[in-house]
Design an enzyme around this catalytic site. Structure first.
Site, short mmCIF file in Angstrom:
data_model
loop_
_atom_site.label_atom_id
_atom_site.label_comp_id
_atom_site.label_asym_id
_atom_site.label_seq_id
_atom_site.Cartn_x
_atom_site.Cartn_y
_atom_site.Cartn_z
N GLU A 1 9.63 -3.64 10.03
CA GLU A 1 9.94 -2.31 9.49
C GLU A 1 10.46 -1.39 10.60
O GLU A 1 9.83 -1.24 11.66
CB GLU A 1 8.68 -1.69 8.84
CG GLU A 1 8.98 -0.33 8.23
CD GLU A 1 8.01 0.10 7.14
OE1 GLU A 1 7.03 -0.62 6.89
OE2 GLU A 1 8.27 1.17 6.55
N ASP B 1 0.84 -1.21 0.00
CA ASP B 1 0.00 0.00 0.00
C ASP B 1 0.88 1.26 0.00
O ASP B 1 0.36 2.38 -0.02
CB ASP B 1 -1.03 -0.01 1.13
CG ASP B 1 -0.40 -0.04 2.51
OD1 ASP B 1 0.83 -0.16 2.62
OD2 ASP B 1 -1.16 0.07 3.50
N SER B 2 2.21 1.07 -0.06
CA SER B 2 3.10 2.19 -0.37
C SER B 2 2.70 2.77 -1.73
O SER B 2 3.06 3.90 -2.07
CB SER B 2 4.57 1.74 -0.40
OG SER B 2 4.73 0.57 -1.18
N ASP C 1 -1.06 -5.91 -0.01
CA ASP C 1 -1.45 -5.33 1.28
C ASP C 1 -2.96 -5.18 1.41
O ASP C 1 -3.63 -4.67 0.50
CB ASP C 1 -0.83 -3.93 1.43
CG ASP C 1 0.48 -3.96 2.18
OD1 ASP C 1 0.63 -4.81 3.08
OD2 ASP C 1 1.35 -3.13 1.86
O1 KIV Z 1 3.57 -1.01 1.50
C1 KIV Z 1 4.71 -1.45 1.38
O2 KIV Z 1 5.38 -1.25 0.36
C2 KIV Z 1 5.27 -2.20 2.48
C3 KIV Z 1 6.73 -2.45 2.47
C4 KIV Z 1 7.43 -1.23 2.90
C5 KIV Z 1 7.11 -3.62 3.29
O3 KIV Z 1 4.58 -2.56 3.38
#
Ligand code: KIV
Length: 258
Positions: A183, A47-48, A86
């Site tokens: 993280e 969800d980044s 995610d």
């Molecule tokens: O949303 C994402 O990209 C993540 C990574 C930073 C592990 O959760």
């Protein structure tokens, strides 16, 4: 990518053999194909997405519909890698929502789902795993809690934080998670967790001693010159190169006289 399909069991077996796991994020077809062709075994539609593709200030704005859209695009790359996605903010508050939304991501092409949290989401984790969808945990700094926590803070500095992380990691493993992202966990605590829990730990800003590492691909590739991150030094200056190529092309177009 040819070769045997990567599953959650493959990643667990890698930990057992002491093989490190290199994971990256992808949000669309070409990036999934490129990462897969480079042999990355775990690709995450994180969800980044919200910050690095959609331009939101943090991940709390990402919706299920947006995740589904990008999971579909990534899944069209048909990766050999395990494709995880995610569960976005507020999509797994109840057990029913967690299972229904995990199934929506699976229907879009995700082969595993990730959610943030430890003992407070165990019932959701058990229900997702019972529904047949592999689950990836996420502990330490939880980006979906950035507003309530007032920023992105390193976790595991105090004794109680360290104990909570250990208890959460053990609980996630017992609930059936196949691996856990750590993280911004202090390297010492990440190392201890990695030695103690039976499932792979995948670190981001958590030191070198995790079973694997994950990065947000645009950070690794230097595509986001506007963000200044401590835990990643870009290996490519893609933003600079793209700007230069575009300027050169623009000049070549503008220079053409009729
Ligand atoms: O949303 C994402 O990209 C993540 C990574 C930073 C592990 O959760």
């Amino acid at each position: 990518m040819t070769g045997t399909k990567v599953t959650a069991d493959t990643l667990r077996a890698m930990k057992a053999r002491g093989e490190k796991i290199a994971a990256l994020t992808a949000y669309d077809f070409p990036m999934t194909r490129l990462l897969d062709e480079a042999g990355i075994p775990l690709i995450l539609v994180g969800d980044s997405l919200g910050m690095v593709v959609l331009g939101y200030p943090d991940t709390t704005h990402v919706t299920m519909a947006e995740m589904e859209h990008h999971v579909r695009a990534a899944a069209r790359g048909k990766p050999r890698a395990l494709l995880a996605a995610d569960l976005p903010y507020h999509s797994y508050e109840s057990i029913e929502d967690a299972v229904a939304n995990a199934k929506r991501l699976a229907a879009a092409g995700a082969e595993a789902v990730k959610a943030e949290g430890g003992r407070e989401i165990l019932q959701q984790v058990r229900a997702i795993v019972a529904s047949g969808i592999p689950f990836l945990g996420h502990l330490g700094m939880l980006p979906q809690r950035v507003i309530e926590e007032g920023g992105y803070h390193v976790k595991g500095k105090s004794g109680p934080e360290q104990q909570a992380l250990l208890a959460d990691a053990h609980a996630l493993a017992a609930a059936g998670a196949f691996a856990v992202v750590l993280e911004l966990v202090t390297p010492r605590v990440a190392k201890e967790l990695t030695q103690q829990v039976p499932i792979p730990t995948i670190g981001i800003g958590a030191g070198p001693d995790c079973d694997g590492q994950i990065l947000v691909s645009p950070d690794l590739l230097g595509m986001l010159p506007w963000f200044n991150l401590k835990h990643v030094k870009p290996k490519l200056n893609a933003a600079e190169q793209m700007r230069a190529v575009v300027q050169e092309w623009k000049q070549s177009v503008e220079g053409v006289r009729r």
